[in-house]
Design an enzyme around this catalytic site. Structure first.
Site, PDB file in Angstrom:
ATOM      1  N   SER A 180       0.796  -1.225   0.000  1.00  0.00           N
ATOM      2  CA  SER A 180       0.000   0.000   0.000  1.00  0.00           C
ATOM      3  C   SER A 180       0.829   1.277   0.000  1.00  0.00           C
ATOM      4  O   SER A 180       0.373   2.297  -0.493  1.00  0.00           O
ATOM      5  CB  SER A 180      -0.961  -0.003   1.187  1.00  0.00           C
ATOM      6  N   HIS A 208      -5.301  -3.274  -3.000  1.00  0.00           N
ATOM      7  CA  HIS A 208      -4.907  -2.352  -4.079  1.00  0.00           C
ATOM      8  C   HIS A 208      -4.763  -3.049  -5.427  1.00  0.00           C
ATOM      9  O   HIS A 208      -4.311  -2.440  -6.395  1.00  0.00           O
ATOM     10  CB  HIS A 208      -3.595  -1.647  -3.727  1.00  0.00           C
ATOM     11  N   LYS A 240     -11.535   0.942  -2.175  1.00  0.00           N
ATOM     12  CA  LYS A 240     -10.470   1.501  -3.003  1.00  0.00           C
ATOM     13  C   LYS A 240     -10.937   1.577  -4.453  1.00  0.00           C
ATOM     14  O   LYS A 240     -11.787   2.412  -4.749  1.00  0.00           O
ATOM     15  CB  LYS A 240      -9.200   0.712  -2.747  1.00  0.00           C
TER      16      LYS A 240
HETATM   17  C1  LIG Z   1      -6.746  -0.133   2.964  1.00  0.00           C
HETATM   18  C2  LIG Z   1      -6.171  -1.471   3.216  1.00  0.00           C
HETATM   19  C3  LIG Z   1      -6.818  -2.386   4.046  1.00  0.00           C
HETATM   20  C4  LIG Z   1      -7.995  -2.003   4.900  1.00  0.00           C
HETATM   21  O1  LIG Z   1      -9.147  -1.883   4.180  1.00  0.00           O
HETATM   22  P1  LIG Z   1     -10.332  -0.988   4.757  1.00  0.00           P
HETATM   23  O2  LIG Z   1     -11.529  -1.455   4.053  1.00  0.00           O
HETATM   24  O3  LIG Z   1      -9.957   0.420   4.465  1.00  0.00           O
HETATM   25  O4  LIG Z   1     -10.377  -1.272   6.233  1.00  0.00           O
HETATM   26  C5  LIG Z   1      -6.315  -3.660   4.131  1.00  0.00           C
HETATM   27  N1  LIG Z   1      -5.202  -4.021   3.472  1.00  0.00           N
HETATM   28  C6  LIG Z   1      -4.525  -3.148   2.692  1.00  0.00           C
HETATM   29  C7  LIG Z   1      -3.302  -3.605   1.988  1.00  0.00           C
HETATM   30  C8  LIG Z   1      -4.987  -1.858   2.561  1.00  0.00           C
HETATM   31  O5  LIG Z   1      -4.305  -0.974   1.834  1.00  0.00           O
END
Ligand SMILES: *Cc1c(COP(=O)(O)O)cnc(C)c1O
Length: 391
Positions: A180, A208, A240
């Site tokens: 991330s 992602h 995302k």
């Molecule tokens: C954003 C993210 C999460 C968490 O997801 P949310 O739905 O925002 O809680 C989990 N793993 C990774 C790699 C992320 O970037």
């Protein structure tokens, strides 16, 4: 005398202040796709995870508004009457999209990781993780006090060494697919090739990757031709590239049944609003069909990387929309971020503890909602590296 929390908080605040690590929540106003409004100014938004520009897509908005006429909240947890037809439809659409037997919705990715890890792992199980995995994967393993061992970032040979050192333990190998804060992709094929013979399960967090990579945007696992036989625990998020909120774990019937019965972050929480599930169903359809958006993203990535290199800036090696510009020192990262903001580009600085000490960076993220001109504006704002002074 008993130590006092107020003293502790004050001490910690001053430490953060000295290190340039105080974080401030900024309030975003309504804005067009690809833009953010902060402090009353509209900026080009290079800080979001809205990779396909779906968060403000008219069809998603319309689906949410129409579905919300039937009500807002789910009223209960999934097991106690809060599970609606919209949740079923979304689970089925997600499973069909990514090619898994079943999928289970969670409220957030953080909770999905926690639910899957705590339902699977016990105190004596081994959990082998990449050093740069997202906090939710690390925290889930810690919560059950599993034997958490971390291997060097992106290093499958190191993962193999860690696994082979404990051959008699049940083992789960867990990795982000796209990291991330770095934007690079895990060595998924080598990890799958070593997990199989070791009888370890592989869990991949596609937060992602989903919507962005692979055929029909099915993610990095699909791009590497890995499916349920190799990646037994598949995780994706809806906040995302899908532009909404929520998360999903996909796997076998047995895995999903185990989560329904044992994942505390699934059981003891209110189900996702059903209207949101309806909107996410539309998002799945749009993301599946967004080949043009994905091609446009690749063109933006190539344009940014070439332009930055021309101007003497070094971006971390990344083929994804996450294009980090490593600065190192936290105050310098903050200063560069502020300079870009003054020039109309929102590029937040990411500092420790979100990233390792000494590796503060600007996390530039691109979206299909951007134009080539937006990327040009960022390059103009960055200017030449040698003119930027001491970083
Ligand atoms: C954003 C993210 C999460 C968490 O997801 P949310 O739905 O925002 O809680 C989990 N793993 C990774 C790699 C992320 O970037």
């Amino acid at each position: 005398m008993r130590p006092d929390f107020a003293v502790k908080l004050d001490h910690e605040h001053h430490q953060r202040l000295e290190a340039g690590l105080v974080r401030r929540v900024r309030t975003a106003g309504d804005a067009r796709p690809g833009r953010i409004v902060v402090d009353g100014r509209e900026l080009i938004d290079f800080g979001s995870n809205d990779y396909l520009g779906l968060a403000r897509h008219p069809r998603l908005i319309e689906a949410l508004v129409i579905a919300a006429k039937a009500g807002v909240g789910a009223r209960a947890s999934h097991l106690l009457g809060g599970h609606h037809a919209a949740h079923d439809a979304l689970q089925q659409a997600l499973a069909a999209w990514i090619g898994y037997p079943r999928a289970l919705l969670f409220s957030t990715g953080y909770m999905a990781a926690q639910g899957a890890l705590t339902a699977l792992l016990g105190r004596h199980d081994l959990c082998v993780q990449d050093r740069l995995n997202h906090a939710c994967l690390i925290d889930g393993a810690r919560l059950v006090d599993a034997d958490l061992r971390r291997y060097r970032h992106g290093d499958a040979a190191d993962a193999a060494r860690v696994l082979a050192a404990a051959p008699d333990r049940r083992a789960l190998l867990a990795t982000d697919s796209v990291f991330s804060m770095d934007g690079d992709i895990a060595p998924l094929s080598p990890l799958a090739a070593l997990a199989g013979p070791e009888r370890a399960w592989l869990m991949v967090d596609e937060a992602h990757g989903l919507g962005v990579l692979g055929p029909q945007g099915r993610g990095a696992c699909a791009a590497a031709s890995l499916g349920p036989d190799e990646v037994q625990v598949w995780m994706g998020t809806l906040g995302k590239a899908l532009g909404g909120f929520g998360a999903v774990i996909a796997g076998s019937d047995d895995l999903i049944d185990a989560l329904v019965n044992g994942a505390r972050s699934y059981i003891y929480t209110t189900a996702l609003p059903p209207a949101l599930a309806r909107a996410m169903l539309v998002a799945v359809g749009l993301a599946r069909g967004a080949d043009a958006g994905r091609a446009h993203l690749q063109a933006l990535i190539a344009h940014l990387r070439a332009g930055a290199a021309d101007q003497g800036w070094e971006l971390l090696p990344s083929a994804t929309p996450i294009q980090p510009l490593l600065v190192g020192d936290s105050p310098a990262a903050l200063a560069l971020s502020q300079r870009l903001e003054a020039a109309g580009c929102y590029c937040p600085a990411v500092r420790p503890p979100t990233v390792p000490k000494g590796s503060a960076r600007l996390r530039i993220s691109l979206s299909a909602a951007h134009t080539i001109e937006d990327v040009e504006a960022l390059l103009v704002a960055l200017g030449k590296r040698e003119m930027a002074g001491q970083l």
